[in-house]
Scaffold this active site. Sequence first.
Site, PDB file in Angstrom:
ATOM      1  N   ARG A   1      32.949  48.618  26.715  1.00  0.00           N
ATOM      2  CA  ARG A   1      34.243  48.285  27.317  1.00  0.00           C
ATOM      3  C   ARG A   1      34.428  46.770  27.387  1.00  0.00           C
ATOM      4  O   ARG A   1      35.472  46.238  27.014  1.00  0.00           O
ATOM      5  CB  ARG A   1      34.317  48.897  28.724  1.00  0.00           C
ATOM      6  CG  ARG A   1      35.601  48.626  29.514  1.00  0.00           C
ATOM      7  CD  ARG A   1      35.486  49.305  30.882  1.00  0.00           C
ATOM      8  NE  ARG A   1      36.659  49.156  31.718  1.00  0.00           N
ATOM      9  CZ  ARG A   1      36.855  48.210  32.617  1.00  0.00           C
ATOM     10  NH1 ARG A   1      35.926  47.253  32.779  1.00  0.00           N
ATOM     11  NH2 ARG A   1      37.942  48.160  33.366  1.00  0.00           N
TER      12      ARG A   1
ATOM     13  N   GLN B   1      43.199  52.891  32.679  1.00  0.00           N
ATOM     14  CA  GLN B   1      42.921  51.701  33.496  1.00  0.00           C
ATOM     15  C   GLN B   1      42.809  50.416  32.664  1.00  0.00           C
ATOM     16  O   GLN B   1      43.076  49.330  33.166  1.00  0.00           O
ATOM     17  CB  GLN B   1      41.609  51.976  34.250  1.00  0.00           C
ATOM     18  CG  GLN B   1      41.210  50.953  35.266  1.00  0.00           C
ATOM     19  CD  GLN B   1      39.703  50.777  35.278  1.00  0.00           C
ATOM     20  OE1 GLN B   1      39.103  50.421  34.271  1.00  0.00           O
ATOM     21  NE2 GLN B   1      39.106  51.013  36.427  1.00  0.00           N
TER      22      GLN B   1
ATOM     23  N   GLN C   1      34.405  42.715  37.937  1.00  0.00           N
ATOM     24  CA  GLN C   1      34.033  41.455  37.294  1.00  0.00           C
ATOM     25  C   GLN C   1      34.458  40.265  38.153  1.00  0.00           C
ATOM     26  O   GLN C   1      35.518  40.273  38.768  1.00  0.00           O
ATOM     27  CB  GLN C   1      34.714  41.376  35.925  1.00  0.00           C
ATOM     28  CG  GLN C   1      33.985  40.499  34.957  1.00  0.00           C
ATOM     29  CD  GLN C   1      34.378  40.802  33.511  1.00  0.00           C
ATOM     30  OE1 GLN C   1      34.634  41.930  33.158  1.00  0.00           O
ATOM     31  NE2 GLN C   1      34.396  39.793  32.676  1.00  0.00           N
TER      32      GLN C   1
ATOM     33  N   SER D   1      38.440  48.011  39.210  1.00  0.00           N
ATOM     34  CA  SER D   1      38.377  47.850  37.750  1.00  0.00           C
ATOM     35  C   SER D   1      37.041  48.382  37.216  1.00  0.00           C
ATOM     36  O   SER D   1      36.768  49.572  37.315  1.00  0.00           O
ATOM     37  CB  SER D   1      38.619  46.388  37.371  1.00  0.00           C
ATOM     38  OG  SER D   1      38.710  46.240  35.966  1.00  0.00           O
ATOM     39  N   LEU D   2      36.186  47.521  36.699  1.00  0.00           N
ATOM     40  CA  LEU D   2      34.849  47.914  36.267  1.00  0.00           C
ATOM     41  C   LEU D   2      34.141  48.748  37.344  1.00  0.00           C
ATOM     42  O   LEU D   2      33.415  49.701  37.050  1.00  0.00           O
ATOM     43  CB  LEU D   2      34.038  46.648  35.971  1.00  0.00           C
ATOM     44  CG  LEU D   2      32.520  46.770  36.082  1.00  0.00           C
ATOM     45  CD1 LEU D   2      31.982  47.533  34.901  1.00  0.00           C
ATOM     46  CD2 LEU D   2      31.875  45.419  36.208  1.00  0.00           C
TER      47      LEU D   2
ATOM     48  N   HIS E   1      43.896  44.184  31.918  1.00  0.00           N
ATOM     49  CA  HIS E   1      44.852  45.081  32.592  1.00  0.00           C
ATOM     50  C   HIS E   1      46.313  44.780  32.275  1.00  0.00           C
ATOM     51  O   HIS E   1      47.154  44.672  33.161  1.00  0.00           O
ATOM     52  CB  HIS E   1      44.613  45.074  34.113  1.00  0.00           C
ATOM     53  CG  HIS E   1      43.242  45.554  34.473  1.00  0.00           C
ATOM     54  ND1 HIS E   1      42.833  46.860  34.292  1.00  0.00           N
ATOM     55  CD2 HIS E   1      42.166  44.893  34.962  1.00  0.00           C
ATOM     56  CE1 HIS E   1      41.569  46.979  34.664  1.00  0.00           C
ATOM     57  NE2 HIS E   1      41.141  45.802  35.061  1.00  0.00           N
TER      58      HIS E   1
END
Length: 317
Positions: free
Chosen positions: A120, A253, A15, A95-96, A204
Amino acid sequence: MTDTNHSIAFLFPGQGSQSVGMGKDLAAKYPVARQTFEEADEALGYKLSHVCFEGPEEQLRLTEITQPAILTVSIAALRALETRIPKPSYVAGHSLGEYSAHVASGTISFAEAVRTVRNRGKYMQEAVPVGVGGMAAILGMPPDKVAAVCHDAAQSEVCAPANINSPEQIVISGHTAAVERATQLADQRGAKRAKVLPVSAPFHCALMKPAQDRLEADLNALKLQKPVYPVACNVDAELVTDDLRARDTLLRQVTGTVKWEPCMRLLIATGVHTFIEVGPGKVLCGLMRQIDRSKTCFNVGNEESMDKTLRHLAAVA
């Protein structure tokens, strides 16, 4: 192990790499890219392709749209690219982007991944009321000192390293007031710069636990396959080579730290010399310059960068 000089890893952005117009020229030129957008539109039940190509930007910035949008552009670029270059030895995503990496590795089907990251994004956005949490970038401060700053700034609130991106950049996350205290402490303790980021939620960190709990049911419902390529996972900075581990690392995560620099150092240690960032933007190539300037990093996010990367790879083949 493959020849050190020719070992390739594909990297997938997270992102923040989105921009209006992304993927449009790839869809126009490559039928396989156009089909990828059509598949995403069908999986989601709305024209994600239109939001990617035309905007508006404020819609593209909504987390539950941003996440499937970046994944879709990344996979469209991958499918246009992968028949024209050697196969990677490893894949990783920020991440994503780790979902894109698992699609690339065959762990998750594209349609299921698109729906999962839409949820998500929705769960992450809904986990914390707007204004309660925030994130900040700490530049030019080592991880142990950033961890100490977070610990001292928390004062019974949440404040923790969220992304260990490079030797130059660590992003922290938590309650708004704690993050603001941490930026002031980091400034006082010698950081080059500490700035609060314009994000919609504290990703996170422990505040994302409600999102993690909701996502667990979605991940458990997926039929995962053994990854074709080992995936360097964010949360452990280790290689994932089986489907059960993939599910576990994707779940953890959500609240865990993205250990991007350790992931890249792991891949470098295994002999990767060429990194290709597949998807919108050049964020990961920028981080690689801070991690190890001796490594080559190309990006493939549109037709122009695709052609440039293919020319470079042909020259060194």
